[in-house]
Design a protein around this motif. Sequence first.
Motif, PDB file in Angstrom:
ATOM      1  N   THR A 132       0.809  -1.215   0.000  1.00  0.00           N
ATOM      2  CA  THR A 132       0.000   0.000   0.000  1.00  0.00           C
ATOM      3  C   THR A 132       0.842   1.264   0.000  1.00  0.00           C
ATOM      4  O   THR A 132       0.286   2.359   0.005  1.00  0.00           O
ATOM      5  CB  THR A 132      -0.949   0.023   1.213  1.00  0.00           C
ATOM      6  N   GLY A 133       2.166   1.142   0.007  1.00  0.00           N
ATOM      7  CA  GLY A 133       3.056   2.299  -0.064  1.00  0.00           C
ATOM      8  C   GLY A 133       3.209   3.046   1.244  1.00  0.00           C
ATOM      9  O   GLY A 133       3.544   4.222   1.248  1.00  0.00           O
ATOM     10  N   GLN A 134       2.989   2.383   2.364  1.00  0.00           N
ATOM     11  CA  GLN A 134       3.078   3.053   3.656  1.00  0.00           C
ATOM     12  C   GLN A 134       4.460   2.950   4.291  1.00  0.00           C
ATOM     13  O   GLN A 134       4.673   3.501   5.365  1.00  0.00           O
ATOM     14  CB  GLN A 134       2.033   2.481   4.614  1.00  0.00           C
ATOM     15  N   THR A 135       5.387   2.249   3.684  1.00  0.00           N
ATOM     16  CA  THR A 135       6.733   2.146   4.251  1.00  0.00           C
ATOM     17  C   THR A 135       7.525   3.400   3.923  1.00  0.00           C
ATOM     18  O   THR A 135       7.369   4.001   2.879  1.00  0.00           O
ATOM     19  CB  THR A 135       7.470   0.910   3.698  1.00  0.00           C
ATOM     20  N   VAL A 136       8.387   3.798   4.830  1.00  0.00           N
ATOM     21  CA  VAL A 136       9.203   4.999   4.660  1.00  0.00           C
ATOM     22  C   VAL A 136      10.508   4.609   4.000  1.00  0.00           C
ATOM     23  O   VAL A 136      11.163   3.653   4.402  1.00  0.00           O
ATOM     24  CB  VAL A 136       9.481   5.653   6.028  1.00  0.00           C
ATOM     25  N   SER A 137      10.883   5.335   2.969  1.00  0.00           N
ATOM     26  CA  SER A 137      12.158   5.038   2.335  1.00  0.00           C
ATOM     27  C   SER A 137      13.213   6.076   2.713  1.00  0.00           C
ATOM     28  O   SER A 137      14.372   5.754   2.848  1.00  0.00           O
ATOM     29  CB  SER A 137      12.008   4.963   0.814  1.00  0.00           C
ATOM     30  N   GLU A 138      12.814   7.348   2.909  1.00  0.00           N
ATOM     31  CA  GLU A 138      13.772   8.372   3.315  1.00  0.00           C
ATOM     32  C   GLU A 138      13.026   9.504   4.010  1.00  0.00           C
ATOM     33  O   GLU A 138      11.986   9.955   3.550  1.00  0.00           O
ATOM     34  CB  GLU A 138      14.510   8.913   2.098  1.00  0.00           C
ATOM     35  N   THR A 139      13.581   9.950   5.149  1.00  0.00           N
ATOM     36  CA  THR A 139      12.984  11.040   5.902  1.00  0.00           C
ATOM     37  C   THR A 139      14.072  11.990   6.349  1.00  0.00           C
ATOM     38  O   THR A 139      15.132  11.556   6.787  1.00  0.00           O
ATOM     39  CB  THR A 139      12.242  10.502   7.145  1.00  0.00           C
ATOM     40  N   ARG A 140      13.812  13.281   6.236  1.00  0.00           N
ATOM     41  CA  ARG A 140      14.775  14.303   6.671  1.00  0.00           C
ATOM     42  C   ARG A 140      14.124  15.205   7.708  1.00  0.00           C
ATOM     43  O   ARG A 140      13.001  15.637   7.545  1.00  0.00           O
ATOM     44  CB  ARG A 140      15.236  15.147   5.496  1.00  0.00           C
ATOM     45  N   PHE A 141      14.871  15.475   8.764  1.00  0.00           N
ATOM     46  CA  PHE A 141      14.478  16.426   9.796  1.00  0.00           C
ATOM     47  C   PHE A 141      15.637  17.402   9.964  1.00  0.00           C
ATOM     48  O   PHE A 141      16.545  17.167  10.750  1.00  0.00           O
ATOM     49  CB  PHE A 141      14.180  15.727  11.127  1.00  0.00           C
ATOM     50  N   GLY A 142      15.609  18.466   9.190  1.00  0.00           N
ATOM     51  CA  GLY A 142      16.718  19.426   9.229  1.00  0.00           C
ATOM     52  C   GLY A 142      17.974  18.783   8.686  1.00  0.00           C
ATOM     53  O   GLY A 142      18.037  18.388   7.529  1.00  0.00           O
ATOM     54  N   GLU A 143      18.987  18.666   9.539  1.00  0.00           N
ATOM     55  CA  GLU A 143      20.252  18.051   9.142  1.00  0.00           C
ATOM     56  C   GLU A 143      20.220  16.528   9.275  1.00  0.00           C
ATOM     57  O   GLU A 143      21.028  15.836   8.675  1.00  0.00           O
ATOM     58  CB  GLU A 143      21.390  18.609  10.010  1.00  0.00           C
ATOM     59  N   ASP A 144      19.305  16.010  10.088  1.00  0.00           N
ATOM     60  CA  ASP A 144      19.229  14.567  10.335  1.00  0.00           C
ATOM     61  C   ASP A 144      18.460  13.878   9.212  1.00  0.00           C
ATOM     62  O   ASP A 144      17.458  14.393   8.721  1.00  0.00           O
ATOM     63  CB  ASP A 144      18.539  14.277  11.661  1.00  0.00           C
ATOM     64  N   MET A 145      18.938  12.703   8.837  1.00  0.00           N
ATOM     65  CA  MET A 145      18.278  11.944   7.790  1.00  0.00           C
ATOM     66  C   MET A 145      18.198  10.478   8.209  1.00  0.00           C
ATOM     67  O   MET A 145      19.148   9.924   8.749  1.00  0.00           O
ATOM     68  CB  MET A 145      19.056  12.033   6.473  1.00  0.00           C
ATOM     69  N   VAL A 146      17.050   9.873   7.964  1.00  0.00           N
ATOM     70  CA  VAL A 146      16.862   8.449   8.216  1.00  0.00           C
ATOM     71  C   VAL A 146      16.463   7.820   6.900  1.00  0.00           C
ATOM     72  O   VAL A 146      15.549   8.283   6.224  1.00  0.00           O
ATOM     73  CB  VAL A 146      15.760   8.211   9.273  1.00  0.00           C
ATOM     74  N   LYS A 147      17.149   6.746   6.532  1.00  0.00           N
ATOM     75  CA  LYS A 147      16.830   6.065   5.280  1.00  0.00           C
ATOM     76  C   LYS A 147      16.699   4.571   5.557  1.00  0.00           C
ATOM     77  O   LYS A 147      17.590   3.964   6.137  1.00  0.00           O
ATOM     78  CB  LYS A 147      17.928   6.319   4.249  1.00  0.00           C
ATOM     79  N   PHE A 148      15.581   4.024   5.124  1.00  0.00           N
ATOM     80  CA  PHE A 148      15.342   2.603   5.283  1.00  0.00           C
ATOM     81  C   PHE A 148      15.553   1.912   3.946  1.00  0.00           C
ATOM     82  O   PHE A 148      15.167   2.436   2.907  1.00  0.00           O
ATOM     83  CB  PHE A 148      13.906   2.348   5.764  1.00  0.00           C
ATOM     84  N   ALA A 149      16.130   0.732   4.002  1.00  0.00           N
ATOM     85  CA  ALA A 149      16.332  -0.038   2.771  1.00  0.00           C
ATOM     86  C   ALA A 149      14.999  -0.623   2.317  1.00  0.00           C
ATOM     87  O   ALA A 149      14.157  -0.984   3.129  1.00  0.00           O
ATOM     88  CB  ALA A 149      17.343  -1.144   3.001  1.00  0.00           C
ATOM     89  N   LYS A 150      14.818  -0.697   1.040  1.00  0.00           N
ATOM     90  CA  LYS A 150      13.601  -1.290   0.503  1.00  0.00           C
ATOM     91  C   LYS A 150      13.702  -2.806   0.608  1.00  0.00           C
ATOM     92  O   LYS A 150      14.755  -3.380   0.390  1.00  0.00           O
ATOM     93  CB  LYS A 150      13.407  -0.864  -0.948  1.00  0.00           C
ATOM     94  N   ALA A 151      12.603  -3.437   0.940  1.00  0.00           N
ATOM     95  CA  ALA A 151      12.585  -4.879   1.155  1.00  0.00           C
ATOM     96  C   ALA A 151      12.442  -5.630  -0.164  1.00  0.00           C
ATOM     97  O   ALA A 151      11.880  -5.132  -1.126  1.00  0.00           O
ATOM     98  CB  ALA A 151      11.434  -5.246   2.086  1.00  0.00           C
ATOM     99  N   ASP A 152      12.960  -6.825  -0.175  1.00  0.00           N
ATOM    100  CA  ASP A 152      12.849  -7.715  -1.328  1.00  0.00           C
ATOM    101  C   ASP A 152      11.574  -8.549  -1.157  1.00  0.00           C
ATOM    102  O   ASP A 152      11.478  -9.335  -0.216  1.00  0.00           O
ATOM    103  CB  ASP A 152      14.086  -8.608  -1.382  1.00  0.00           C
ATOM    104  N   PRO A 153      10.582  -8.397  -2.033  1.00  0.00           N
ATOM    105  CA  PRO A 153       9.310  -9.110  -1.857  1.00  0.00           C
ATOM    106  C   PRO A 153       9.444 -10.628  -1.863  1.00  0.00           C
ATOM    107  O   PRO A 153       8.758 -11.310  -1.102  1.00  0.00           O
ATOM    108  CB  PRO A 153       8.452  -8.647  -3.032  1.00  0.00           C
ATOM    109  N   THR A 154      10.330 -11.173  -2.689  1.00  0.00           N
ATOM    110  CA  THR A 154      10.467 -12.640  -2.717  1.00  0.00           C
ATOM    111  C   THR A 154      11.105 -13.149  -1.435  1.00  0.00           C
ATOM    112  O   THR A 154      10.712 -14.200  -0.926  1.00  0.00           O
ATOM    113  CB  THR A 154      11.281 -13.090  -3.936  1.00  0.00           C
ATOM    114  N   ALA A 155      12.069 -12.408  -0.902  1.00  0.00           N
ATOM    115  CA  ALA A 155      12.681 -12.812   0.367  1.00  0.00           C
ATOM    116  C   ALA A 155      11.670 -12.697   1.501  1.00  0.00           C
ATOM    117  O   ALA A 155      11.638 -13.547   2.402  1.00  0.00           O
ATOM    118  CB  ALA A 155      13.904 -11.955   0.660  1.00  0.00           C
ATOM    119  N   LEU A 156      10.830 -11.686   1.446  1.00  0.00           N
ATOM    120  CA  LEU A 156       9.795 -11.520   2.465  1.00  0.00           C
ATOM    121  C   LEU A 156       8.782 -12.660   2.395  1.00  0.00           C
ATOM    122  O   LEU A 156       8.357 -13.180   3.427  1.00  0.00           O
ATOM    123  CB  LEU A 156       9.102 -10.173   2.277  1.00  0.00           C
TER     124      LEU A 156
END
Length: 78
Positions: free
Chosen positions: A22-46
């Motif tokens: 549904t596209g609800q996973t976060v891939s990249e978020t920035r808060f000023g200078e801070d950045m959080v990036k999550f790796a995208k999951a592999d559907p077949t591995a999941l």
Amino acid sequence: MAEKDWCQEAIDLRQLRRDMATGQTVSETRFGEDMVKFAKADPTALDRLIAEADRKCDEASGRKTRRRYAIGVRHRPY
């Protein structure tokens, strides 16, 4: 150390799969200078992890595991 609850693990993995679809996973978020990036999951591995968690949940709860056996069929032209 407590045993892992494989049934809850399967539920959590399915929720993660649903969030990805549904596209609800976060891939990249920035808060000023801070950045959080999550790796995208592999559907077949999941899907493999979900199948493994289901199998271990079935074993832990005493249910028989589902097995599939292929039946070989040959066509002989006469």
